[in-house]
Every structure is written in structure tokens, then in C-alpha cells.
Design a protein around this motif. Structure first.
Motif, short mmCIF file in Angstrom:
data_model
loop_
_atom_site.label_atom_id
_atom_site.label_comp_id
_atom_site.label_asym_id
_atom_site.label_seq_id
_atom_site.Cartn_x
_atom_site.Cartn_y
_atom_site.Cartn_z
N ARG A 35 56.65 28.63 -30.90
CA ARG A 35 55.88 29.61 -30.10
C ARG A 35 55.92 30.97 -30.76
N TRP A 36 57.12 31.38 -31.21
CA TRP A 36 57.27 32.67 -31.90
C TRP A 36 56.42 32.71 -33.16
N ALA A 37 56.55 31.67 -33.99
CA ALA A 37 55.86 31.64 -35.28
C ALA A 37 54.34 31.71 -35.09
N LEU A 38 53.85 31.06 -34.04
CA LEU A 38 52.41 31.01 -33.79
C LEU A 38 51.92 32.27 -33.07
N GLN A 99 59.88 31.17 -45.19
CA GLN A 99 59.22 29.87 -45.42
C GLN A 99 59.32 28.99 -44.18
N GLN A 100 60.46 29.05 -43.49
CA GLN A 100 60.60 28.25 -42.26
C GLN A 100 59.62 28.72 -41.19
N VAL A 101 59.37 30.03 -41.11
CA VAL A 101 58.39 30.56 -40.15
C VAL A 101 57.00 29.99 -40.48
N ILE A 102 56.66 29.99 -41.76
CA ILE A 102 55.36 29.44 -42.20
C ILE A 102 55.27 27.96 -41.81
N LYS A 106 52.73 26.18 -39.12
CA LYS A 106 51.88 25.08 -39.59
C LYS A 106 52.06 23.86 -38.68
N SER A 107 53.29 23.50 -38.38
CA SER A 107 53.53 22.33 -37.53
C SER A 107 53.05 22.60 -36.10
N GLU A 110 49.23 22.20 -36.17
CA GLU A 110 48.86 20.78 -36.28
C GLU A 110 49.05 20.06 -34.95
N ARG A 111 50.16 20.36 -34.29
CA ARG A 111 50.43 19.73 -33.00
C ARG A 111 49.38 20.15 -31.97
N LEU A 112 49.06 21.44 -31.92
CA LEU A 112 48.04 21.93 -30.98
C LEU A 112 46.70 21.26 -31.24
N GLU A 113 46.31 21.19 -32.52
CA GLU A 113 45.02 20.57 -32.86
C GLU A 113 44.99 19.11 -32.42
N ARG A 114 46.07 18.38 -32.69
CA ARG A 114 46.15 16.96 -32.28
C ARG A 114 46.03 16.81 -30.77
N ARG A 115 46.83 17.61 -30.04
CA ARG A 115 46.87 17.47 -28.59
C ARG A 115 45.56 17.88 -27.94
N ILE A 116 44.93 18.94 -28.46
CA ILE A 116 43.67 19.40 -27.87
C ILE A 116 42.55 18.42 -28.19
#
Length: 121
Positions: A35-38, A99-102, A106-107, A110-116
Motif C-alpha cells: 500500500r505504501w509503495a503504491l 529496489q524493494q519499494v520498486i 510492481k507486485s 500486478e495484483r490489482l490488475e489481475r483482481r480488477i
């Protein structure tokens, strides 16, 4: 040539609001680091932070955003004018590498796109 700004009609606005509401509900399900990263790095084409878009559209209040990020409302308000945050700022806050934030963002995307996509089939 004059530049005429396109103003969406009421139906389009309602559709946008429904999409944003669905997006917000999916964001709330993500892990807190995702949530933070996004949320904290969301920006429009001009580079303005989009986290402030949720309250202005009536999707989520600043208090709800603070709860979603697991911080106090006062802390969110101190960050408010700084959005979007740099990956390095988010990394420092989460105690992870840039890099972990990136990777988290990204994950999360991807998860949001899949679920939506699945919800709209």
C-alpha cells in the motif's frame, strides 16, 4: 489552435468514480508495505501526487488513507504536501531498500490488475 479541455459527462464521472472505488477496495486488501509503495508514489502525467485524488473524489477520506497506511492522521497530514514520495523516502520509512519499494509497487500493480480484470469479467 485553441486547447479545449475535455470535461467528462456525468455518466463518465460516475464510471470513473466506480473504478476508483473498486481500486481503493483492492488497495485496502494489499499488504501494508505494498500500500505504501503504491499509494505514496502515485502520480499523474505532470508528476503531481494522486493520493490526494481519493478524498477529492469522495472515495476515501484522509483519515481512511491514514488507517490504510497504518499511521496517525497527523503523520499523514505532515506528508500530504510532499506526495508523491520518492522511492528512497518510502524505503527509509519502511526499512527496506529502494529496489524493494520498486518490487513492492510492481507486485501491487500486478495484483490489482489481475483482481480488477477478474472482477470485471
Amino acid at each position: 489552435a485553441q486547447n479545449h479541455a475535455h470535461h467528462p459527462g456525468p455518466l463518465t464521472r460516475i464510471e470513473h468514480q466506480q473504478i476508483l472505488k473498486q481500486l481503493w477496495e483492492e488497495i485496502e486488501i494489499l499488504r501494508v508495505n505494498q500500500r505504501w509503495a503504491l499509494l505514496c508514489s502515485l502520480r499523474d502525467e505532470q508528476g503531481n501526487g494522486l493520493i490526494t485524488f481519493f478524498p477529492s473524489c469522495g472515495i476515501a477520506s484522509p483519515r481512511q488513507i491514514a488507517q490504510t497506511l497504518k499511521i496517525e492522521i497527523e503523520e499523514l497530514m505532515m506528508l500530504w504536501d510532499k506526495f508523491p514520495l520518492k522511492d528512497s523516502e518510502i524505503a527509509a520509512r519502511l526499512g527496506v531498500s529502494t529496489q524493494q519499494v520498486i518490487n513492492l509497487r510492481k507486485s501491487a500493480r500486478e495484483r490489482l490488475e489481475r483482481r480488477i480484470r477478474k472482477a470485471n469479467q
